[in-house]
Design an enzyme around this catalytic site. Structure first.
Site, PDB file in Angstrom:
ATOM      1  CG  ASP A 188      -3.565  -9.891 -10.871  1.00 13.52           C
ATOM      2  OD1 ASP A 188      -1.624 -10.335 -10.077  1.00 13.52           O
ATOM      3  OD2 ASP A 188      -3.534  -8.710 -11.107  1.00 13.52           O
ATOM      4  CG  HIS A 193      -1.422  -8.383  -6.764  1.00 13.29           C
ATOM      5  ND1 HIS A 193      -1.772  -7.809  -8.629  1.00 13.29           N
ATOM      6  CD2 HIS A 193      -0.679  -7.027  -6.764  1.00 13.29           C
ATOM      7  CE1 HIS A 193      -1.061  -7.417  -8.820  1.00 13.29           C
ATOM      8  NE2 HIS A 193      -0.737  -6.388  -8.508  1.00 13.29           N
ATOM      9  CB  SER A 238      -0.519  -3.494  -9.168  1.00 14.02           C
ATOM     10  OG  SER A 238       0.276  -3.840  -9.308  1.00 14.02           O
TER      11      SER A 238
END
Length: 758
Positions: A147, A218, A536
């Site tokens: 990520d 994220h 996600s």
């Protein structure tokens, strides 16, 4: 005429309350009750459910024997989370209400201990039974996350309650910019970063954060969703308040940063995944994908093949492109995860000056005071398209906005001095946390009540209460509008996605110092936890559950773990009906949108049968796809030999049959499957078939008998189907029902038009 026609049911409703009035000798103290009603019983004499519920409460006033006490009072009406209302009632009034047509159930409104992300509760994970205790909460299972990096100071990565790091771990805590090796611990056991690809593509660029530290949020969000530790008092500006935790709260986290502010390159992704396998992770979670590339050019397909060979399950996101045939990560040897909703509703409570209360949607990020403000409904400004017009007409009041894009209206309202009530049922509003305007969104079904009050009362006014959170919304889950749908362009011959997991407004850790919400156009706010949506967010839920299964069944292969999650997934929502697809106006969802259904962790612990697959099985599939030797080698990175009986019919826990526009005759497709008994020592299973509309499905044999655990049995499936025109997608299922009454091993079947492939 309508009132007369429907008078008998209305009269019956009234008489029920009056008849039971003679039972009421003393009302006693009133409490708040939440009452569930069957809306189908609403007499047609009532324009809407609010009128019906108000009538019900007013009818109770007629039987009150104590006129000095506060009368029974309607508190809320509900038509989104469920059908019903809450009211202040005495026990005798509640007893009278129970005799009325449409009454379903009631329970006293009580103080609740909130838990977040709440999704663990939605998925029925609990500390007493099932997958959590069986896996010891994922203890010592290592989840590698590919990520944007991680914020190591986040409370989700504290190592409270964690034991020593497993000796098999080979990873490191790589120092870099604003990141030293001491920032890892017994929870966050490894951090590496891979930047050679982005630097090579941008040789004159200086990386803004040349380390494993997250600058986007994220990676911090996905890793804490999969395996974050317990964090008390987490919330997103008061919404979803409670204790945060990942799906596998005692699992270890290793972060591999491959995404940079300056670019995202396949070479870095490959390097990160490859190193994760070498370091000794058990599960890889990757919430990203590559579009428009065949399997042999897809870095995730390539790296995940090597991971699979080493016994590492790779869990991936389906993508956020909405339309049929847009799914990425349609890789036969990975788990592909679609996104669904959560049974949680964030809102604001709108109270009109006449006492009517409406529940609406809001994520306005403050405990704002909107109290008894003038309510304005003016057709000349109700489009809410001009901040100047709102200032001149509404001033500091509350404007009713209609007939426009709510997102645009919010922007305009936030630049004025007004608060607003937006009228919309756009499902996308409920999937995003951006809410910069002081206001609330109500359903068009409630709009007439609002407008009638605003136009018929001499000086209408209203109040709005924010930071409300309700759980138990029905129906839930439904397929998120944004989730990409199959078939998979990289290889449509395997049904993708595999399963669905919670993906909408998932609360998890974020990086500090970045704007996560706003009020108006010039006031940004920051929070250590955010609620965001996407596949996600769905992927790390599945990754964490896979880690739990690995902890409970360390002997299972990645294919067996995926099979257990697929064949036990739930195709029904919390009303007992088929899961719906919000993108297609809440029609019944097909497996192209949700796979086999919502993941069910506790059932996956004991699936009964599994569909296993070896690396050679996948090689045989690649050979049958007519890839060249070099293309196959690119994926496998070793010289496997193609079997003589190579076939595109992989031993997969689902079935898809494809047709083209040129298909005119009935087609017949045969599938061969082998299942392994991982349940009872000696057992048998009988097949139950639900054929797709217009198709015939034959299964032979119809009974499978196992004499011992780990024994294998095979069966064949014959699907006869044709092109019905219009590109119709039909679906059904094959379910093997165990003689022990505990196991239902369900595989979805889809008949779909062929799509262009990558």
């Amino acid at each position: 005429m309508v009132l007369i026609k429907h008078l008998p049911l209305l009269l019956l409703f009234t008489l029920v309350f009056l008849f039971h009035g003679e039972l009421v000798l003393g009302l006693g103290q009133r409490s708040s009750y939440i009452v569930h009603m069957d809306k189908s019983f609403m007499p047609k004499a009532f324009a809407n459910h609010n009128h019906w519920y108000t009538f019900a409460i007013n009818s109770l006033k007629a039987i009150s024997s104590d006129h000095h006490q506060e009368p029974p009072r309607l508190v809320y009406t509900y038509d989104n989370a469920f059908h019903g209302f809450s009211a202040k009632l005495s026990k005798d009034e509640l007893q009278a209400l129970q005799k009325s047509p449409g009454y379903v159930s009631a329970y006293i409104d009580k103080n609740v201990t909130l838990d977040t992300t709440h999704t663990f509760q939605f998925l029925n994970l609990n500390p007493s039974t099932g997958l959590w205790p069986a896996s010891d909460y994922g203890k010592d299972v290592i989840v590698g996350v590919i990520d944007t990096g991680v914020w190591p100071e986040s409370l989700s990565f504290r190592d409270d309650g964690m034991t020593e790091i497993p000796s098999r771990w080979k990873g490191i805590c790589e120092a870099g910019q604003e990141f030293n090796s001491s920032m890892c611990n017994k929870k966050l056991i490894g951090v590496r970063y891979f930047n050679k690809g982005v630097i090579a593509a941008n040789p004159n660029t200086t990386l803004s954060m040349n380390s494993g530290r997250d600058t986007e949020g994220h990676g911090t969000h996905t890793s804490s969703t999969a395996a974050g530790n317990y964090v008390e008092d987490a919330s997103f500006f008061g919404y979803a308040a409670g204790t945060a935790r990942g799906m596998a709260p005692l699992a270890r986290v290793a972060m591999y940063k491959v995404i940079w502010d300056e670019g995202r390159y396949a070479s870095d992704v490959l390097a990160g995944m490859d190193q994760a396998v070498a370091d000794g992770v058990d599960v890889i979670s990757i919430s990203m994908g590559f579009d428009g590339v065949p399997l042999y050019q897809d870095p995730i397909a390539i790296a995940s093949f090597g991971a699979m060979e080493k016994g590492v399950l790779v869990s991936s996101s389906a993508g956020n492109e909405e339309i049929i045939g847009s799914l990425h990560n349609g890789i036969p040897w990975v788990l592909t995860v679609a996104a669904g909703s959560i049974d949680r509703f964030f809102g604001g409570t709108l109270t009109l000056g006449n006492g009517v209360t409406l529940t609406g949607w809001s994520m306005f990020p403050a405990d704002a005071l909107v109290l008894n403000m003038p309510l304005v409904y003016n057709k000349s400004v109700s489009s809410c398209s001009s901040a100047e017009a709102l200032k001149a007409t509404v001033g500091n009041g509350i404007v009713i906005c209609e007939n426009g894009s709510v997102f645009n209206q919010m922007s305009i309202v936030s630049d004025s001095n007004a608060a607003a009530i937006f009228i919309s049922d756009d499902v996308e509003l409920f999937e995003f946390s951006d809410f910069a305007a002081t206001g609330v969104v109500i359903s068009p079904k409630d709009a007439q009540i609002l407008i009638d009050y605003a136009t018929k009362w001499q000086k209408p006014f209203a109040s709005i209460k924010f930071q409300q959170t309700w759980v138990g919304a029905k129906p839930s889950p439904f397929v998120a509008s944004y989730t990409s749908r199959g078939p998979a362009p990289s290889y449509p011959g395997v049904l993708k996605p595999d399963i669905m997991a919670p993906g909408s407004l998932v609360l998890a850790s974020w990086i500090p110092g970045t704007e996560t919400a706003s009020i108006g156009s010039n006031l940004g706010l920051t929070s250590d936890f955010v609620a965001v949506s996407g596949t996600s967010m769905a992927c790390p839920h599945a990754s964490g559950i896979a880690a739990l299964l690995k902890g409970a069944h360390p002997e299972w292969s990645p294919a067996a773990i995926r099979s257990a999650m697929v064949t036990t997934a739930n195709p029904l929502d919390n009303t007992g009906n088929s899961i719906q697809d919000s993108f297609f106006k809440f029609e019944t969802a097909t497996p192209l949108a949700m796979g086999a259904g919502q993941v069910d962790p506790n059932r996956a612990l004991d699936p009964g049968l599994v569909y296993d697959a070896t690396p050679q099985d996948y090689v045989n599939l690649l050979c049958a796809m007519n890839f060249t030797g070099n293309q196959i080698y690119t994926i496998t990175r070793s010289r496997y030999k193609c079997a003589a009986n190579m076939s595109q019919d992989l031993n997969y826990p689902s079935f898809i049959a494809l047709y083209t526009n040129q298909t005119t005759n009935t087609l017949v497709q045969k599938f061969e499957r082998t299942v392994t008994n991982v349940g009872s020592e000696a057992t048998s299973y009988e097949v139950h078939v639900t054929a797709p509309s217009g198709s015939t499905v034959t299964v032979y044999p119809s009974t499978l008998t196992f004499g011992k655990k780990y024994e294998k049995q095979s069966y064949s499936v014959m699907i006869e189907y044709s092109n019905k025109g219009g590109g119709a997608v039909t679906f059904g299922s094959i379910t093997w029902v165990g003689s022990d009454g505990k196991h239902w091993v369900r595989s979805p079947i889809v008949v779909s038009p062929m799509i262009p492939t990558w």
